[in-house]
Write a protein that holds these residues in place. Structure first.
Motif, PDB file in Angstrom:
ATOM      1  N   SER A   1      -3.127  86.192  53.660  1.00  0.00           N
ATOM      2  CA  SER A   1      -3.709  86.674  55.099  1.00  0.00           C
ATOM      3  C   SER A   1      -4.947  86.179  55.738  1.00  0.00           C
ATOM      4  O   SER A   1      -5.565  86.295  56.625  1.00  0.00           O
ATOM      5  CB  SER A   1      -3.776  88.437  54.707  1.00  0.00           C
ATOM      6  N   LEU A   2      -5.509  85.863  54.815  1.00  0.00           N
ATOM      7  CA  LEU A   2      -7.019  85.243  54.716  1.00  0.00           C
ATOM      8  C   LEU A   2      -6.697  83.367  56.133  1.00  0.00           C
ATOM      9  O   LEU A   2      -7.486  83.701  56.956  1.00  0.00           O
ATOM     10  CB  LEU A   2      -7.798  84.183  53.623  1.00  0.00           C
ATOM     11  N   CYS A   3      -5.626  83.025  55.108  1.00  0.00           N
ATOM     12  CA  CYS A   3      -5.521  82.008  55.636  1.00  0.00           C
ATOM     13  C   CYS A   3      -4.539  82.113  57.518  1.00  0.00           C
ATOM     14  O   CYS A   3      -5.166  81.512  58.572  1.00  0.00           O
ATOM     15  CB  CYS A   3      -4.329  80.934  55.465  1.00  0.00           C
ATOM     16  N   ALA A   4      -3.860  82.932  57.501  1.00  0.00           N
ATOM     17  CA  ALA A   4      -3.262  83.530  58.752  1.00  0.00           C
ATOM     18  C   ALA A   4      -4.234  83.891  59.784  1.00  0.00           C
ATOM     19  O   ALA A   4      -4.089  83.651  60.951  1.00  0.00           O
ATOM     20  CB  ALA A   4      -2.300  85.028  58.452  1.00  0.00           C
ATOM     21  N   THR A   5      -5.372  84.685  59.050  1.00  0.00           N
ATOM     22  CA  THR A   5      -6.661  85.557  60.351  1.00  0.00           C
ATOM     23  C   THR A   5      -7.623  83.721  60.596  1.00  0.00           C
ATOM     24  O   THR A   5      -7.724  83.570  61.823  1.00  0.00           O
ATOM     25  CB  THR A   5      -7.308  86.211  59.263  1.00  0.00           C
ATOM     26  N   LEU A   6      -7.846  82.687  59.679  1.00  0.00           N
ATOM     27  CA  LEU A   6      -8.105  81.038  60.528  1.00  0.00           C
ATOM     28  C   LEU A   6      -7.132  81.193  61.023  1.00  0.00           C
ATOM     29  O   LEU A   6      -8.205  80.645  62.126  1.00  0.00           O
ATOM     30  CB  LEU A   6      -8.495  80.940  58.755  1.00  0.00           C
ATOM     31  N   MET A   7      -6.707  80.720  61.087  1.00  0.00           N
ATOM     32  CA  MET A   7      -5.501  79.691  62.087  1.00  0.00           C
ATOM     33  C   MET A   7      -5.634  80.602  63.086  1.00  0.00           C
ATOM     34  O   MET A   7      -5.449  80.124  64.384  1.00  0.00           O
ATOM     35  CB  MET A   7      -4.199  80.247  61.446  1.00  0.00           C
ATOM     36  N   HIS A   8      -5.486  81.994  63.215  1.00  0.00           N
ATOM     37  CA  HIS A   8      -5.698  82.988  64.738  1.00  0.00           C
ATOM     38  C   HIS A   8      -6.557  82.902  65.410  1.00  0.00           C
ATOM     39  O   HIS A   8      -6.582  82.374  66.619  1.00  0.00           O
ATOM     40  CB  HIS A   8      -4.728  84.019  64.032  1.00  0.00           C
ATOM     41  N   PHE A   9      -7.414  82.864  64.338  1.00  0.00           N
ATOM     42  CA  PHE A   9      -8.920  82.689  65.587  1.00  0.00           C
ATOM     43  C   PHE A   9      -9.257  81.443  65.759  1.00  0.00           C
ATOM     44  O   PHE A   9     -10.071  81.219  66.882  1.00  0.00           O
ATOM     45  CB  PHE A   9      -9.764  83.349  64.717  1.00  0.00           C
ATOM     46  N   LEU A  10      -9.000  79.932  65.322  1.00  0.00           N
ATOM     47  CA  LEU A  10      -9.115  78.886  65.065  1.00  0.00           C
ATOM     48  C   LEU A  10      -8.942  77.900  66.194  1.00  0.00           C
ATOM     49  O   LEU A  10      -9.087  76.988  66.513  1.00  0.00           O
ATOM     50  CB  LEU A  10      -9.728  78.209  63.851  1.00  0.00           C
ATOM     51  N   GLY A  11      -7.632  78.754  66.340  1.00  0.00           N
ATOM     52  CA  GLY A  11      -6.316  77.476  67.210  1.00  0.00           C
ATOM     53  C   GLY A  11      -6.082  76.482  67.053  1.00  0.00           C
ATOM     54  O   GLY A  11      -6.225  75.932  65.254  1.00  0.00           O
ATOM     55  N   ASN A  12      -6.194  75.051  67.839  1.00  0.00           N
ATOM     56  CA  ASN A  12      -6.346  74.007  67.451  1.00  0.00           C
ATOM     57  C   ASN A  12      -7.434  73.325  66.584  1.00  0.00           C
ATOM     58  O   ASN A  12      -6.626  72.389  65.644  1.00  0.00           O
ATOM     59  CB  ASN A  12      -6.224  73.375  68.592  1.00  0.00           C
ATOM     60  N   ALA A  13      -8.028  73.717  65.958  1.00  0.00           N
ATOM     61  CA  ALA A  13      -9.047  73.803  64.924  1.00  0.00           C
ATOM     62  C   ALA A  13      -8.656  73.492  63.696  1.00  0.00           C
ATOM     63  O   ALA A  13      -8.937  73.381  62.617  1.00  0.00           O
ATOM     64  CB  ALA A  13     -10.821  73.930  65.458  1.00  0.00           C
ATOM     65  N   TRP A  14      -7.249  74.545  63.836  1.00  0.00           N
ATOM     66  CA  TRP A  14      -6.587  74.910  61.950  1.00  0.00           C
ATOM     67  C   TRP A  14      -6.125  73.576  61.870  1.00  0.00           C
ATOM     68  O   TRP A  14      -4.561  73.448  62.564  1.00  0.00           O
ATOM     69  CB  TRP A  14      -5.733  76.085  62.214  1.00  0.00           C
ATOM     70  N   ASP A  15      -6.855  72.154  61.584  1.00  0.00           N
ATOM     71  CA  ASP A  15      -5.686  71.431  60.960  1.00  0.00           C
ATOM     72  C   ASP A  15      -5.185  71.753  59.761  1.00  0.00           C
ATOM     73  O   ASP A  15      -5.922  72.214  58.923  1.00  0.00           O
ATOM     74  CB  ASP A  15      -5.923  70.282  61.683  1.00  0.00           C
ATOM     75  N   ALA A  16      -4.567  70.257  59.283  1.00  0.00           N
ATOM     76  CA  ALA A  16      -4.119  69.631  57.810  1.00  0.00           C
ATOM     77  C   ALA A  16      -5.531  70.338  56.785  1.00  0.00           C
ATOM     78  O   ALA A  16      -5.396  70.551  55.630  1.00  0.00           O
ATOM     79  CB  ALA A  16      -3.143  69.310  57.413  1.00  0.00           C
ATOM     80  N   ASP A  17      -6.123  69.249  57.866  1.00  0.00           N
ATOM     81  CA  ASP A  17      -7.884  69.131  56.554  1.00  0.00           C
ATOM     82  C   ASP A  17      -8.047  70.401  56.643  1.00  0.00           C
ATOM     83  O   ASP A  17      -8.954  70.493  54.931  1.00  0.00           O
ATOM     84  CB  ASP A  17      -8.140  68.306  56.918  1.00  0.00           C
ATOM     85  N   LEU A  18      -8.206  71.435  57.168  1.00  0.00           N
ATOM     86  CA  LEU A  18      -9.714  72.598  57.394  1.00  0.00           C
ATOM     87  C   LEU A  18      -8.549  72.619  56.513  1.00  0.00           C
ATOM     88  O   LEU A  18      -9.440  73.991  55.674  1.00  0.00           O
ATOM     89  CB  LEU A  18      -9.526  72.723  58.534  1.00  0.00           C
ATOM     90  N   ALA A  19      -7.117  73.397  56.983  1.00  0.00           N
ATOM     91  CA  ALA A  19      -5.949  74.156  55.610  1.00  0.00           C
ATOM     92  C   ALA A  19      -6.533  73.735  53.708  1.00  0.00           C
ATOM     93  O   ALA A  19      -6.827  75.134  53.491  1.00  0.00           O
ATOM     94  CB  ALA A  19      -5.504  74.669  56.380  1.00  0.00           C
ATOM     95  N   ALA A  20      -6.551  72.569  54.017  1.00  0.00           N
ATOM     96  CA  ALA A  20      -6.275  72.318  52.013  1.00  0.00           C
ATOM     97  C   ALA A  20      -8.159  72.309  52.013  1.00  0.00           C
ATOM     98  O   ALA A  20      -8.397  73.173  50.481  1.00  0.00           O
ATOM     99  CB  ALA A  20      -6.253  70.615  52.234  1.00  0.00           C
ATOM    100  N   ASP A  21      -9.018  72.623  52.724  1.00  0.00           N
ATOM    101  CA  ASP A  21     -10.313  72.870  52.233  1.00  0.00           C
ATOM    102  C   ASP A  21     -10.715  74.335  51.945  1.00  0.00           C
ATOM    103  O   ASP A  21     -10.651  74.490  50.685  1.00  0.00           O
ATOM    104  CB  ASP A  21     -11.320  72.239  53.469  1.00  0.00           C
TER     105      ASP A  21
END
Length: 430
Positions: A94-114
């Motif tokens: 749910s944390l990752c889903a929240t970040l993806m929702h608010f970051l939009g296109n900035a949520w990429d593979a590298d940031l998700a991995a971090d």
């Protein structure tokens, strides 16, 4: 793990304010409805805790291993909510889903991995701490309310007794859940050193608009059974037999843990006939908030090693010492002493600022640093009362410095003279 990327992305997310925790919990409860009963019906306090805890973790993402004590505390503390290892997977998703929702296109593979890597470290430390502590202690302790005494219009003094052995050190805090407010835990500090019968005194101030403290003050009664969480905090504790003289500075019910330290020292004087010199300053807004005045005056009268000063900020007719307790504390003899400070965030921040300005070194000033903001953020407000509930005390009017009466400092010569007496003190301060 790119700490800068984590911090920058979190800064972007927090710009959306309350929508962030609202989205997170909505996603969590929809995708994992089985966890909803673990949370209180009202989520306002829980949302605040989520944002604060996550912000702290992210801001230290480059040193999570160094921040392990805080994370281990969180892991142990979450046992009282019946949190299991599998629940961390749900929270992480749910944390990752929240970040993806608010970051939009900035949520990429590298940031998700971090973010995934940082969360894995956090979850591992918390789960390991919970599993280790479960081998030696219960998830919580049931405790019977022995006394519920309404001391003032907005303050109740409780005495509770755990039904199984409960160990804590003077100066620590414990969380409590009352039957009138299930799943809503609040932290309070024992106001006494451990006793043979195991009973614990707690001071609870009613906070207007609070969800828990009004129920404690108005409804909790003798015979009720509460739950206690494991003790936390080390900054207001001391080593057994530590001879360092103390300056204790309390605001409102921040007096409670310092009373426990005082009682611990009193027991040392009774056993050994020698111990540290102690000066306690209790700051309140109005004189009737000096709820433990008779006992403390009696202790000061019968213990030659103890001084007690009452400080009132908002009553211009008060004939004693007036002003902010931090300002008065800074006028005392500071050399060779350790200061312990406890109260509301504003009171603590102002006191730290005043003691530092008076020349006291940071290593000689002790307070629970993870509860309070930096000194400069609250320097304008006196903050004489401590909040035991889910919101900060309301803003207050400052009393001009001209209202402060000077207090006689305890000289080093007086301290040495008192210690040379090596008197055995007649009875406990508790």
């Amino acid at each position: 793990m790119d700490a800068h990327a984590l911090q920058d992305s979190w800064d972007q997310v927090t710009k959306h304010g309350e929508q962030v925790p609202l989205y997170f919990y909505s996603h969590l409860f929809v995708s994992h409805p089985e966890v909803r009963p673990m949370f209180p019906l009202s989520m306002s306090h829980q949302r605040d805790k989520f944002v604060g805890a996550l912000g702290r973790i992210v801001s230290h993402a480059d040193q999570l291993d160094k921040d392990a004590p805080f994370l281990r505390h969180l892991g142990r503390d979450h046992r009282k909510y019946a949190v299991q290892a599998a629940h961390y997977d749900a929270v992480g998703a749910s944390l990752c889903a929240t970040l993806m929702h608010f970051l939009g296109n900035a949520w990429d593979a590298d940031l998700a991995a971090d973010w995934t890597a940082a969360y894995q470290v956090v979850a591992r430390l918390m789960v390991e701490a919970a599993e280790t502590s479960s081998e030696t202690s219960p998830d919580w302790w049931d405790a019977e309310v022995l006394v519920a005494e309404r001391r003032t219009m907005d303050l109740t003094l409780l005495t509770v007794r755990p039904r199984s052995p409960f160990r804590y050190r003077p100066g620590q805090s414990i969380s409590m859940e009352i039957p009138q407010r299930p799943r809503q835990w609040r932290y309070f500090s024992p106001a006494n050193a451990p006793r043979p019968d195991g009973s614990i005194d707690l001071h609870v101030q009613q906070i207007d608009g609070g969800q828990v403290s009004p129920a404690v003050v108005r409804s909790l009664k003798a015979g009720d059974v509460v739950k206690l969480g494991a003790p936390v905090g080390e900054r207001l504790t001391r080593r057994d037999g530590d001879p360092k003289d103390l300056l204790l500075v309390a605001g409102g019910t921040g007096l409670a843990p310092l009373l426990a330290v005082l009682e611990e020292i009193d027991l040392e004087w009774q056993r050994e006939g020698i111990g540290p010199m102690v000066h306690l300053l209790h700051g309140v807004r109005m004189p009737w908030h000096l709820y433990d005045r008779p006992r403390l005056r009696e202790v000061a009268r019968t213990r030659p090693w103890f001084d007690y000063t009452e400080v009132v900020s908002d009553d211009m007719s008060y004939p004693g010492t007036r002003g902010k307790v931090g300002t008065v504390a800074a006028r005392q003899h500071l050399f060779g002493r350790t200061a312990m400070v406890c109260g509301g965030p504003q009171m603590v921040a102002h006191t730290l600022e005043q003691l530092a300005a008076a020349g006291m070194q940071p290593e000689h000033i002790r307070y629970e640093h993870f509860y309070y903001a930096a000194a400069g953020e609250h320097a304008d407000g006196p903050g004489q009362e401590t909040s035991s509930d889910d919101q900060a005390p309301p803003p207050q009017l400052a009393v001009p410095n001209t209202a402060i009466d000077p207090v006689r400092s305890l000289s080093a010569e007086d301290a040495r003279a008192r210690r040379r007496q090596s008197l055995r003190i007649p009875r406990s301060a508790g």
